[in-house]
Write a protein that holds these residues in place. Structure first.
Motif, mmCIF file in Angstrom:
data_model
loop_
_atom_site.group_PDB
_atom_site.id
_atom_site.type_symbol
_atom_site.label_atom_id
_atom_site.label_comp_id
_atom_site.label_asym_id
_atom_site.label_seq_id
_atom_site.Cartn_x
_atom_site.Cartn_y
_atom_site.Cartn_z
ATOM 1 N N ALA A 165 -58.706 37.641 19.297
ATOM 2 C CA ALA A 165 -58.920 38.942 19.940
ATOM 3 C C ALA A 165 -58.452 40.097 19.058
ATOM 4 C CB ALA A 165 -58.223 38.981 21.290
ATOM 5 N N GLU A 166 -57.304 39.940 18.389
ATOM 6 C CA GLU A 166 -56.825 41.001 17.497
ATOM 7 C C GLU A 166 -57.783 41.189 16.322
ATOM 8 O OE1 GLU A 166 -52.579 41.471 16.499
ATOM 9 O OE2 GLU A 166 -52.326 39.680 17.746
ATOM 10 N N ALA A 167 -58.271 40.085 15.797
ATOM 11 C CA ALA A 167 -59.227 40.161 14.690
ATOM 12 C C ALA A 167 -60.493 40.874 15.146
ATOM 13 C CB ALA A 167 -59.556 38.766 14.184
ATOM 14 N N ALA A 168 -60.926 40.601 16.368
ATOM 15 C CA ALA A 168 -62.130 41.253 16.892
ATOM 16 C C ALA A 168 -61.959 42.763 16.928
ATOM 17 C CB ALA A 168 -62.459 40.719 18.278
ATOM 18 N N LYS A 169 -60.749 43.228 17.195
ATOM 19 C CA LYS A 169 -60.496 44.677 17.183
ATOM 20 C C LYS A 169 -60.645 45.244 15.774
ATOM 21 C CE LYS A 169 -57.265 44.615 21.024
ATOM 22 N NZ LYS A 169 -55.852 44.761 21.414
ATOM 23 N N VAL A 170 -60.110 44.530 14.785
ATOM 24 C CA VAL A 170 -60.186 44.993 13.399
ATOM 25 C C VAL A 170 -61.640 45.051 12.943
ATOM 26 C CG1 VAL A 170 -59.615 44.413 11.001
ATOM 27 C CG2 VAL A 170 -57.883 44.196 12.782
ATOM 28 N N TRP A 171 -62.434 44.040 13.325
ATOM 29 C CA TRP A 171 -63.806 43.917 12.874
ATOM 30 C C TRP A 171 -64.803 44.577 13.826
ATOM 31 C CZ3 TRP A 171 -64.888 41.821 8.145
ATOM 32 C CH2 TRP A 171 -63.841 41.161 7.503
ATOM 33 N N ALA A 172 -64.332 45.280 14.834
ATOM 34 C CA ALA A 172 -65.197 45.830 15.883
ATOM 35 C C ALA A 172 -66.282 46.770 15.352
ATOM 36 C CB ALA A 172 -64.353 46.545 16.930
ATOM 37 N N ASN A 173 -66.037 47.481 14.278
ATOM 38 C CA ASN A 173 -66.996 48.452 13.735
ATOM 39 C C ASN A 173 -67.698 47.950 12.475
ATOM 40 O OD1 ASN A 173 -66.477 50.419 15.720
ATOM 41 N ND2 ASN A 173 -64.575 50.948 14.646
ATOM 42 N N ILE A 174 -67.729 46.653 12.298
ATOM 43 C CA ILE A 174 -68.277 46.092 11.066
ATOM 44 C C ILE A 174 -69.718 46.524 10.824
ATOM 45 C CG2 ILE A 174 -68.887 43.892 12.149
ATOM 46 C CD1 ILE A 174 -68.241 42.568 9.430
ATOM 47 N N ASP A 175 -70.535 46.620 11.874
ATOM 48 C CA ASP A 175 -71.941 47.005 11.684
ATOM 49 C C ASP A 175 -72.045 48.384 11.045
ATOM 50 O OD1 ASP A 175 -72.286 44.643 13.065
ATOM 51 O OD2 ASP A 175 -73.503 45.514 14.655
ATOM 52 N N ASP A 176 -71.367 49.349 11.645
ATOM 53 C CA ASP A 176 -71.412 50.715 11.128
ATOM 54 C C ASP A 176 -70.749 50.820 9.758
ATOM 55 O OD1 ASP A 176 -72.689 51.543 13.460
ATOM 56 O OD2 ASP A 176 -70.821 52.180 14.412
ATOM 57 N N ASP A 177 -69.610 50.151 9.603
ATOM 58 C CA ASP A 177 -68.865 50.259 8.350
ATOM 59 C C ASP A 177 -69.602 49.601 7.183
ATOM 60 O OD1 ASP A 177 -66.915 51.604 9.776
ATOM 61 O OD2 ASP A 177 -65.569 49.873 9.922
ATOM 62 N N LEU A 178 -70.197 48.435 7.410
ATOM 63 C CA LEU A 178 -70.945 47.778 6.342
ATOM 64 C C LEU A 178 -72.195 48.587 5.998
ATOM 65 C CD1 LEU A 178 -71.346 45.492 4.353
ATOM 66 C CD2 LEU A 178 -72.355 44.130 6.212
ATOM 67 N N THR A 179 -72.860 49.121 7.010
ATOM 68 C CA THR A 179 -74.028 49.959 6.748
ATOM 69 C C THR A 179 -73.640 51.171 5.915
ATOM 70 O OG1 THR A 179 -75.132 49.245 8.760
ATOM 71 C CG2 THR A 179 -75.875 51.322 7.806
ATOM 72 N N ALA A 180 -72.541 51.814 6.249
ATOM 73 C CA ALA A 180 -72.091 52.989 5.494
ATOM 74 C C ALA A 180 -71.810 52.625 4.037
ATOM 75 C CB ALA A 180 -70.849 53.591 6.153
ATOM 76 N N LYS A 181 -71.214 51.466 3.802
ATOM 77 C CA LYS A 181 -70.940 51.048 2.423
ATOM 78 C C LYS A 181 -72.239 50.803 1.661
ATOM 79 C CE LYS A 181 -66.248 49.602 2.948
ATOM 80 N NZ LYS A 181 -65.588 50.591 2.105
ATOM 81 N N SER B 92 -64.944 34.577 9.911
ATOM 82 C CA SER B 92 -63.901 33.583 10.144
ATOM 83 C C SER B 92 -62.617 34.053 9.485
ATOM 84 C CB SER B 92 -64.327 32.246 9.567
ATOM 85 O OG SER B 92 -63.313 31.307 9.757
ATOM 86 N N LEU B 93 -61.649 34.271 10.316
ATOM 87 C CA LEU B 93 -60.348 34.692 9.816
ATOM 88 C C LEU B 93 -59.383 33.526 9.938
ATOM 89 C CD1 LEU B 93 -60.329 38.186 11.520
ATOM 90 C CD2 LEU B 93 -60.989 37.616 9.198
ATOM 91 N N ALA B 94 -58.270 33.639 9.281
ATOM 92 C CA ALA B 94 -57.272 32.582 9.343
ATOM 93 C C ALA B 94 -56.908 32.278 10.793
ATOM 94 C CB ALA B 94 -56.025 33.010 8.559
ATOM 95 N N SER B 95 -56.622 31.032 11.091
ATOM 96 C CA SER B 95 -56.345 30.647 12.475
ATOM 97 C C SER B 95 -55.164 31.435 13.038
ATOM 98 C CB SER B 95 -56.097 29.144 12.577
ATOM 99 O OG SER B 95 -55.054 28.762 11.719
ATOM 100 N N SER B 96 -54.207 31.730 12.244
ATOM 101 C CA SER B 96 -53.135 32.628 12.658
ATOM 102 C C SER B 96 -53.463 34.000 12.097
ATOM 103 C CB SER B 96 -51.791 32.150 12.109
ATOM 104 O OG SER B 96 -50.814 33.149 12.295
ATOM 105 N N PHE B 97 -53.705 34.953 12.974
ATOM 106 C CA PHE B 97 -54.195 36.259 12.549
ATOM 107 C C PHE B 97 -53.263 36.951 11.566
ATOM 108 C CE2 PHE B 97 -55.004 40.850 13.336
ATOM 109 C CZ PHE B 97 -56.289 40.868 12.841
ATOM 110 N N GLU B 98 -51.994 36.709 11.652
ATOM 111 C CA GLU B 98 -51.035 37.361 10.765
ATOM 112 C C GLU B 98 -50.841 36.613 9.452
ATOM 113 O OE1 GLU B 98 -49.900 40.405 11.203
ATOM 114 O OE2 GLU B 98 -51.120 40.396 13.006
ATOM 115 N N GLN B 99 -51.515 35.504 9.278
ATOM 116 C CA GLN B 99 -51.406 34.730 8.041
ATOM 117 C C GLN B 99 -51.961 35.528 6.867
ATOM 118 O OE1 GLN B 99 -53.010 30.893 8.578
ATOM 119 N NE2 GLN B 99 -52.722 30.238 6.472
ATOM 120 N N ALA B 100 -51.419 35.310 5.700
ATOM 121 C CA ALA B 100 -51.912 35.990 4.501
ATOM 122 C C ALA B 100 -53.367 35.627 4.271
ATOM 123 C CB ALA B 100 -51.071 35.612 3.283
#
Length: 179
Positions: free
Chosen positions: A53-69, A93-101
C-alpha cells in the motif's frame, strides 16, 4: 496543438508550450536530425500490480510522471504523422519489505511497450524491464543504490528516467533499422 495523451482509466490530454503549436515548433528540428517523430504517448498502469500500500502511494502518479519524462525527451520530435508510444506498466515490483534498500533484485519496473509506427507492418512490441541497479546512473552524485529505499523520491525518479531513456533508445533504434 499536439496533445500527448495519458491514460489511466480516462484519457487526460497534456498540452505543451502554451499557445504555440507544439508540432509546428518541434518538427523542424526533428526533420533536421532524421530522428523518428511521435504523435501520441499513452501510459497505463495496473496499480493492483503494486503489492504494498505504501508503494502504491509512491507510484500513484506513474502514468503522468512517465509521460512527462517521455515528453521532455521528445522535444523537437512531435508530429501528427509520427509514431504512437503505448506503454502498459503491467508490473511494478518492489522489494517485499517496502523499506528495504533498492539493491534487492526484486526492485524493478516492467512494462509492455508498443511503438505504433506509420505504415501497415511497422509496429514494434517489446517488454522493458529496468532494475534498480540500472537506474543508479540517474541518482544524484554521492548516492548509491544501497542508500535508498523503494519509497525514496530519488529512487522513483531514477527508475522513471531509466525507463523513459530506454523507450527513446528503442524508438531511435527502430528508425535506424528501417534505413
Amino acid at each position: 496543438m499536439t496533445n500527448f495523451v495519458v491514460n489511466t482509466t480516462a484519457a487526460v490530454a497534456l498540452t505543451l508550450m502554451g499557445t504555440a503549436s507544439f508540432a509546428d515548433s518541434l518538427t523542424t528540428s526533428a526533420s533536421a536530425t532524421a530522428l523518428p517523430t511521435v504523435d501520441k504517448i499513452e501510459v497505463t498502469t495496473e496499480l493492483d500490480a503494486v503489492e504494498n500500500a505504501e508503494a502504491a502511494k509512491v507510484w500513484a502518479n506513474i502514468d503522468d510522471d512517465l509521460t512527462a519524462k517521455l515528453v521532455d525527451r521528445l522535444q523537437g520530435r512531435a508530429d501528427t504523422e509520427g509514431s504512437d508510444i503505448v506503454i502498459d506498466i503491467d508490473e511494478v515490483s518492489l522489494a517485499s519489505s517496502f523499506e528495504q534498500a533498492v539493491g534487492d533484485e526484486k526492485a524493478y519496473l516492467k512494462g509492455d511497450v508498443v511503438l505504433r509506427n506509420p505504415g501497415p507492418d511497422d509496429n514494434e512490441y517489446y517488454t522493458l524491464t529496468v532494475h534498480a541497479e540500472q537506474a543508479q546512473a540517474y541518482f544524484p552524485d554521492g548516492k548509491v543504490v544501497t542508500d535508498l529505499s523503494t519509497g525514496s523520491r530519488v529512487y522513483y525518479q531514477a527508475m522513471l528516467d531509466a525507463f523513459a531513456d530506454n523507450v527513446i533508445l528503442n524508438l531511435d533504434k527502430s528508425n535506424l533499422n528501417k534505413g
